[in-house]
Motif scaffolding. Structure first.
Motif, PDB file in Angstrom:
ATOM      1  N   SER A  18       0.829  -1.206   0.000  1.00  0.00           N
ATOM      2  CA  SER A  18       0.000   0.000   0.000  1.00  0.00           C
ATOM      3  C   SER A  18       0.861   1.253   0.000  1.00  0.00           C
ATOM      4  CB  SER A  18      -0.918   0.004   1.227  1.00  0.00           C
ATOM      5  OG  SER A  18      -1.796  -1.093   1.204  1.00  0.00           O
ATOM      6  N   PHE A  19       1.891   1.262   0.828  1.00  0.00           N
ATOM      7  CA  PHE A  19       2.780   2.425   0.915  1.00  0.00           C
ATOM      8  C   PHE A  19       3.443   2.711  -0.434  1.00  0.00           C
ATOM      9  CE2 PHE A  19       7.131   4.014   1.405  1.00  0.00           C
ATOM     10  CZ  PHE A  19       6.882   5.240   2.017  1.00  0.00           C
ATOM     11  N   ASN A  20       3.994   1.660  -1.055  1.00  0.00           N
ATOM     12  CA  ASN A  20       4.729   1.864  -2.305  1.00  0.00           C
ATOM     13  C   ASN A  20       3.812   2.268  -3.457  1.00  0.00           C
ATOM     14  OD1 ASN A  20       7.820   1.025  -2.254  1.00  0.00           O
ATOM     15  ND2 ASN A  20       6.748  -0.255  -0.767  1.00  0.00           N
ATOM     16  N   PHE A  21       2.614   1.722  -3.510  1.00  0.00           N
ATOM     17  CA  PHE A  21       1.693   2.124  -4.576  1.00  0.00           C
ATOM     18  C   PHE A  21       1.195   3.550  -4.360  1.00  0.00           C
ATOM     19  CE2 PHE A  21       1.582  -2.319  -5.854  1.00  0.00           C
ATOM     20  CZ  PHE A  21       1.433  -2.216  -7.230  1.00  0.00           C
ATOM     21  N   ARG A  22       1.000   3.943  -3.107  1.00  0.00           N
ATOM     22  CA  ARG A  22       0.606   5.343  -2.853  1.00  0.00           C
ATOM     23  C   ARG A  22       1.736   6.291  -3.250  1.00  0.00           C
ATOM     24  NH1 ARG A  22      -2.096   3.030   2.001  1.00  0.00           N
ATOM     25  NH2 ARG A  22      -4.346   3.207   1.612  1.00  0.00           N
ATOM     26  N   GLN A  23       2.971   5.879  -3.014  1.00  0.00           N
ATOM     27  CA  GLN A  23       4.120   6.690  -3.417  1.00  0.00           C
ATOM     28  C   GLN A  23       4.189   6.834  -4.931  1.00  0.00           C
ATOM     29  OE1 GLN A  23       4.915   8.161  -0.350  1.00  0.00           O
ATOM     30  NE2 GLN A  23       6.993   8.129  -1.178  1.00  0.00           N
ATOM     31  N   ASP A  24       3.602   5.872  -5.640  1.00  0.00           N
ATOM     32  CA  ASP A  24       3.593   5.892  -7.107  1.00  0.00           C
ATOM     33  C   ASP A  24       2.281   6.484  -7.632  1.00  0.00           C
ATOM     34  OD1 ASP A  24       5.129   5.261  -9.445  1.00  0.00           O
ATOM     35  OD2 ASP A  24       3.694   3.666  -9.893  1.00  0.00           O
ATOM     36  N   ASP A  25       1.621   7.294  -6.803  1.00  0.00           N
ATOM     37  CA  ASP A  25       0.418   8.041  -7.198  1.00  0.00           C
ATOM     38  C   ASP A  25      -0.803   7.160  -7.457  1.00  0.00           C
ATOM     39  OD1 ASP A  25       1.712  10.514  -7.008  1.00  0.00           O
ATOM     40  OD2 ASP A  25       2.496  10.338  -9.046  1.00  0.00           O
TER      41      ASP A  25
END
Length: 235
Positions: A18-25
């Protein structure tokens, strides 16, 4: 903003993804099991669904099968800790679009996810253009005992409906549109999975073999060392 549903019963993995996908917008929604994933997917549109293979309630393959039967064709990426070719093929047969090991670097997971979304958007755009133009030659293909309705995603062979998975239909559709051309395994991998890893060509060979079997080994020919070609001739 791109929207993704991530389902995994491991809280630490769910948090990391979740964190990494949110970082990728990405706008992210999560589920802790297969049943929750199905409930959320039924009520919300997504650009991508990422599923853990082994989850309580329904596993990733079962969730995929249920969604496809309900005509939900959102791209699906399955993550698993199991390195099992047979399970991977079951996932593709169920209608998943990508299958990755959980040891895959996060950067590659994000690249594959974005490639799936781009390909889905391009496919839908082309389908909409074809539909609006109503070009008859691109709506149906008929030769001998084979009839393919591209618009309604239906195939009849020898007077009977033919049951192909979504990915099998897409591969056959591409080969028909490029009939008499040789399409390499690498090109098919790149087109449908966004990769060109020679180690994954067995996936293409197995899917082609399944399509051929359903067509009584007619139409699709192998150009040894190069790839596959669709011929109008039945034999």
């Amino acid at each position: 903003m791109k929207r993704i549903l991530i389902a995994d019963d491991d809280r630490s993995i769910l948090t990391l993804l979740s964190f990494n996908f949110r970082q990728d917008d990405f706008e992210v929604m999560t589920a802790a099991n297969g049943k929750q994933a199905l409930d959320i997917a039924k009520k919300n549109p997504f650009d991508l669904i990422l599923l853990d293979l082994m989850m309580p309630e329904y596993n990733g393959i079962e969730v995929t099968e249920i969604l496809r039967k309900k005509e939900n064709y959102t791209p699906i990426l399955i993550l698993t800790a199991r390195d099992d070719d047979e399970v991977k093929l079951r996932g593709f047969q169920a209608g998943s679009d990508e299958y990755l090991d959980k040891s895959t670097p996060m950067k590659e997971i994000l690249v594959r996810a974005n490639a799936l979304i781009r390909r889905s958007q391009m496919y839908n755009k082309v389908a909409n253009i074809d539909s609006s133009q109503e070009v008859k030659s691109e709506v149906n293909y008929q030769n001998g005992e084979l009839l393919v309705d591209f618009q309604n995603k239906e195939i009849h062979f020898k007077g009977q409906p033919l049951d192909l998975t979504k990915r099998e239909f897409e591969i056959l559709e591409l080969l028909i549109h490029r009939k008499n051309e040789v399409v390499s395994r690498a090109e098919l991998l790149k087109h449908f999975w966004g990769i060109s890893d020679a180690a994954e060509t067995r996936t293409i060979d197995v899917l082609i073999s399944k399509i051929r079997k359903k067509l009584d080994n007619q139409y699709i020919k192998t150009k040894r060392g190069f790839g596959y070609t669709f011929k109008d001739e039945e034999n």
